[in-house]
Design a protein around this motif. Sequence first.
Motif, mmCIF file in Angstrom:
data_model
loop_
_atom_site.group_PDB
_atom_site.id
_atom_site.type_symbol
_atom_site.label_atom_id
_atom_site.label_comp_id
_atom_site.label_asym_id
_atom_site.label_seq_id
_atom_site.Cartn_x
_atom_site.Cartn_y
_atom_site.Cartn_z
ATOM 1 N N GLU A 40 0.822 -1.210 0.000
ATOM 2 C CA GLU A 40 0.000 0.000 0.000
ATOM 3 C C GLU A 40 0.855 1.259 0.000
ATOM 4 O OE1 GLU A 40 -4.082 -1.537 2.236
ATOM 5 O OE2 GLU A 40 -2.590 -0.424 3.384
ATOM 6 N N VAL A 41 1.942 1.229 0.738
ATOM 7 C CA VAL A 41 2.858 2.377 0.767
ATOM 8 C C VAL A 41 3.507 2.589 -0.596
ATOM 9 C CG1 VAL A 41 5.017 3.235 1.769
ATOM 10 C CG2 VAL A 41 3.282 2.172 3.240
ATOM 11 N N LEU A 42 3.968 1.519 -1.217
ATOM 12 C CA LEU A 42 4.591 1.611 -2.534
ATOM 13 C C LEU A 42 3.610 2.178 -3.558
ATOM 14 C CD1 LEU A 42 6.366 -1.858 -2.487
ATOM 15 C CD2 LEU A 42 7.534 0.346 -2.429
ATOM 16 N N GLU A 43 2.361 1.744 -3.490
ATOM 17 C CA GLU A 43 1.345 2.238 -4.416
ATOM 18 C C GLU A 43 1.094 3.723 -4.203
ATOM 19 O OE1 GLU A 43 -1.129 2.117 -7.564
ATOM 20 O OE2 GLU A 43 -0.080 0.349 -6.828
ATOM 21 N N TYR A 69 4.612 5.858 -5.255
ATOM 22 C CA TYR A 69 5.387 5.464 -6.435
ATOM 23 C C TYR A 69 5.853 6.650 -7.279
ATOM 24 C CZ TYR A 69 6.354 3.490 -11.055
ATOM 25 O OH TYR A 69 6.947 3.166 -12.253
ATOM 26 N N SER A 70 5.023 7.656 -7.478
ATOM 27 C CA SER A 70 5.276 8.672 -8.507
ATOM 28 C C SER A 70 6.092 9.869 -8.041
ATOM 29 C CB SER A 70 3.932 9.159 -9.073
ATOM 30 O OG SER A 70 3.196 8.088 -9.630
ATOM 31 N N HIS A 71 6.575 9.872 -6.811
ATOM 32 C CA HIS A 71 7.319 11.031 -6.314
ATOM 33 C C HIS A 71 8.767 11.013 -6.800
ATOM 34 C CE1 HIS A 71 4.323 12.765 -3.605
ATOM 35 N NE2 HIS A 71 3.961 11.526 -3.323
ATOM 36 N N PRO A 72 9.209 12.050 -7.533
ATOM 37 C CA PRO A 72 10.592 12.057 -8.030
ATOM 38 C C PRO A 72 11.637 12.154 -6.928
ATOM 39 C CG PRO A 72 9.516 14.164 -8.488
ATOM 40 C CD PRO A 72 8.452 13.224 -8.013
ATOM 41 N N SER A 73 11.277 12.702 -5.770
ATOM 42 C CA SER A 73 12.255 12.840 -4.681
ATOM 43 C C SER A 73 12.662 11.491 -4.111
ATOM 44 C CB SER A 73 11.686 13.714 -3.571
ATOM 45 O OG SER A 73 10.478 13.167 -3.057
ATOM 46 N N ILE A 74 11.812 10.468 -4.227
ATOM 47 C CA ILE A 74 12.158 9.143 -3.708
ATOM 48 C C ILE A 74 13.146 8.490 -4.659
ATOM 49 C CG2 ILE A 74 11.301 6.844 -3.130
ATOM 50 C CD1 ILE A 74 8.680 8.084 -2.293
ATOM 51 N N ILE A 75 14.325 8.183 -4.151
ATOM 52 C CA ILE A 75 15.387 7.620 -4.997
ATOM 53 C C ILE A 75 15.755 6.197 -4.600
ATOM 54 C CG2 ILE A 75 16.400 9.796 -5.752
ATOM 55 C CD1 ILE A 75 18.451 9.125 -3.331
ATOM 56 N N GLY A 76 15.015 5.615 -3.669
ATOM 57 C CA GLY A 76 15.251 4.230 -3.292
ATOM 58 C C GLY A 76 14.228 3.787 -2.263
ATOM 59 N N TRP A 77 14.078 2.480 -2.151
ATOM 60 C CA TRP A 77 13.147 1.882 -1.191
ATOM 61 C C TRP A 77 13.912 1.005 -0.202
ATOM 62 C CZ3 TRP A 77 8.601 4.081 -1.603
ATOM 63 C CH2 TRP A 77 8.060 4.408 -2.851
ATOM 64 N N ALA A 108 8.781 -5.671 -7.795
ATOM 65 C CA ALA A 108 7.663 -5.901 -8.698
ATOM 66 C C ALA A 108 6.858 -4.633 -8.923
ATOM 67 C CB ALA A 108 6.765 -7.003 -8.136
ATOM 68 N N MET A 109 6.708 -3.838 -7.889
ATOM 69 C CA MET A 109 5.941 -2.598 -7.996
ATOM 70 C C MET A 109 6.707 -1.512 -8.736
ATOM 71 S SD MET A 109 2.861 -2.444 -6.546
ATOM 72 C CE MET A 109 2.618 -0.857 -5.785
ATOM 73 N N ASP A 110 8.034 -1.557 -8.664
ATOM 74 C CA ASP A 110 8.813 -0.425 -9.157
ATOM 75 C C ASP A 110 10.143 -0.910 -9.741
ATOM 76 O OD1 ASP A 110 10.055 1.978 -9.656
ATOM 77 O OD2 ASP A 110 9.888 2.745 -7.623
ATOM 78 N N THR A 111 10.267 -0.823 -11.052
ATOM 79 C CA THR A 111 11.523 -1.203 -11.711
ATOM 80 C C THR A 111 12.405 0.005 -11.965
ATOM 81 O OG1 THR A 111 10.499 -0.990 -13.907
ATOM 82 C CG2 THR A 111 10.423 -3.172 -12.856
ATOM 83 N N SER A 112 12.014 1.181 -11.471
ATOM 84 C CA SER A 112 12.755 2.403 -11.781
ATOM 85 C C SER A 112 13.695 2.846 -10.673
ATOM 86 C CB SER A 112 11.777 3.545 -12.089
ATOM 87 O OG SER A 112 11.084 3.965 -10.922
ATOM 88 N N ARG A 113 13.642 2.171 -9.509
ATOM 89 C CA ARG A 113 14.461 2.596 -8.371
ATOM 90 C C ARG A 113 15.189 1.401 -7.759
ATOM 91 N NH1 ARG A 113 9.510 5.387 -7.635
ATOM 92 N NH2 ARG A 113 9.703 7.652 -7.372
ATOM 93 N N PRO A 114 16.347 1.642 -7.124
ATOM 94 C CA PRO A 114 17.023 0.562 -6.398
ATOM 95 C C PRO A 114 16.288 0.243 -5.098
ATOM 96 C CG PRO A 114 18.228 2.612 -6.120
ATOM 97 C CD PRO A 114 17.138 2.892 -7.117
ATOM 98 N N VAL A 115 16.480 -0.990 -4.639
ATOM 99 C CA VAL A 115 15.870 -1.448 -3.388
ATOM 100 C C VAL A 115 16.965 -2.001 -2.489
ATOM 101 C CG1 VAL A 115 14.187 -2.998 -2.326
ATOM 102 C CG2 VAL A 115 13.716 -2.011 -4.579
ATOM 103 N N LEU A 116 16.965 -1.550 -1.242
ATOM 104 C CA LEU A 116 17.846 -2.062 -0.198
ATOM 105 C C LEU A 116 17.019 -3.003 0.670
ATOM 106 C CD1 LEU A 116 20.417 -1.996 1.617
ATOM 107 C CD2 LEU A 116 19.513 0.131 2.611
ATOM 108 N N ASP A 117 17.471 -4.249 0.814
ATOM 109 C CA ASP A 117 16.625 -5.234 1.494
ATOM 110 C C ASP A 117 16.382 -4.892 2.961
ATOM 111 O OD1 ASP A 117 19.273 -5.851 2.177
ATOM 112 O OD2 ASP A 117 18.953 -8.015 2.155
#
Length: 608
Positions: free
Chosen positions: A389-392, A395-403, A433-442
């Motif tokens: 729900e948070v990712l949804e 998702y569209s904020h340009p300031s977010i550069i990673g999850w 799966a939700m976002d292929t445009s940003r890096p993810v840190l586990d």
Amino acid sequence: MSVPRAEYPRPQFVRSEWLNLNGEWEFEIDPGDSGADRGMRSRELTGRITVPFCPESQLSGVEHTDFMPAVWYRRVVEIPSEWAGKRVLLHFQAVDYDATVWVNGTEVGRHRGGFSPIICDLNGVAAPGETATIVLRARDDNDPSQPRGKQSRQYAPHECFYTRTTGIWQTVWMEPVSEIALKRPRITPDVANGTVRIQQQITNNRPGYRVRASVSDADGVIVQTDCRADLDFSVNLDLKIPDDRLRLWDTTDPFLYDLTIEILDASGSVVDSARSYVGMRSIAIDGRKVKINGKSVFQRLVLDQGYYPDGVMTAPNDEALIADIQLSLDAGFNGARLHQKVFEERFLYHADRMGYLVWGEFADWGSSGFGPQHDHQQMSITYAAQWLEVLERDYSHPSIIGWCPLNETWQRLHDKITTLDDATRALFLAAKAMDTSRPVLDTSGYAHRVPETDIYDSHDYIQEEFEEGIEKMRLRHSRMAENEVYINFNSDKNSEPHSVPYRGQPYFVSEIGGFRWNPIVTGSTFEDRKTSWGYGTDPKSLEDLHHRFEATCDLMLTNEHMFAYCYTQLTDIYPEENGIYTFDRKPKFDIARIHAVQTKAAAIESAE
């Protein structure tokens, strides 16, 4: 009386008609969670509260800081008759933790999770021109494993655990929508192709309907396109921006294009529309570099936990959100880890327009200590549901550069697959799966469980005398050229491994510093740390504090293999006194000196 937090709560998906429901509500604490049996759904409540502030906060007018297993809210609302012919949606931006909503005696929604919105469709229950009696019950059991962030499970704040939040803590509002309406779009900037990509779902389908989108700047519409909406389950629109109108978003020029999305019926009439915006910004990994728009940008991050003396997790006003970002920028930071809290959407909006880099995190703390040490992290499927729900939402904020869904999930590795192993992979894959445009840190610090995590990190606080500690820290990070990095627990020969091995990913120390400083109690003894604390030994003077800050940051900035650091933290919070600013946002350092340290050239940028 003015409405508190009167600004539009969802600035990246704006409809022109809406009604803010913040202000005075009926309120009652239900200490035995027996209110449903005692008729609280159908009667007036005995107290009053100012929404959207939680009952623990001063701004709520309640200021009850003991445990509240359940609380009830009630308000009678006249739905504007001007909305005739529309469906009415009732929004709760955030309610902690388990919420059930009734309108005119009918259940219209239930939701688990304290950090993501609840949307209730009132169709058939309350229509424009009618009265809606809204009742909400929020349950918040202190005992089970649940994502609670830094909310204290003891009565009072202690160490790095803070005053709890129960019930409504973000804006409540209504809006009218058409029978066939836009859902929230996913907006992706494709910088390589100079294209804005929009994935747009709608609530229903009709033959001949179309979706139209346009991108504009100050000189007017740049590009417009439309597409049939009656064929595919999700409409996909690409808007190519000409080279002479292409302007990238970054920290020095956070330019935002205006975006309008509309649904057209078979005759070409607009049946629903919303305004948004987009920042054209790319993120890529090149070896150990994290690049924004093709350039290595060293991330000078601060840990921001978003607590306020009078509002707890809720900012007293919109200006406070802006001010916190500006305080960080004034100190030379260019971004933040939004730590153990999902920040409200207006904070992200201000980050977007101010060019402030942020890592989107989840408030996952609350799952530890529920089993033996080797298997004590017990995360249920609700962690994945709430994270999605948070990712949804964001998702569209340009300031977010990673999850990053998890923080300091300490647990040793052994030959059995545990709940933590499953949960870490599930939350990582959910983000991928939700976002292929940003890096993810586990996970941030400690127990990395996903070998292919895009980013790798550690937390590294100096716990001994500073000069001894900074030299040890230097040695811990001195062999990165040989692909040897500091890993929490794994690098300690006396500890069993907690993380999978490092595989050459971009690496940073995502928590450093944390030096305690309170000018009022300088020279206090260790015993005083029962109510006040930071990391390591106390600085001997303000000059010593500045020396520690500069030496620690320099160690990161001069390492050509390090792409970022994150300093703990922006402000003091309750007993923690390791902020750059006090809890009430007064400077504790010479901010100009702090800014000068952080704006030195970083080795990984210079290497380019």
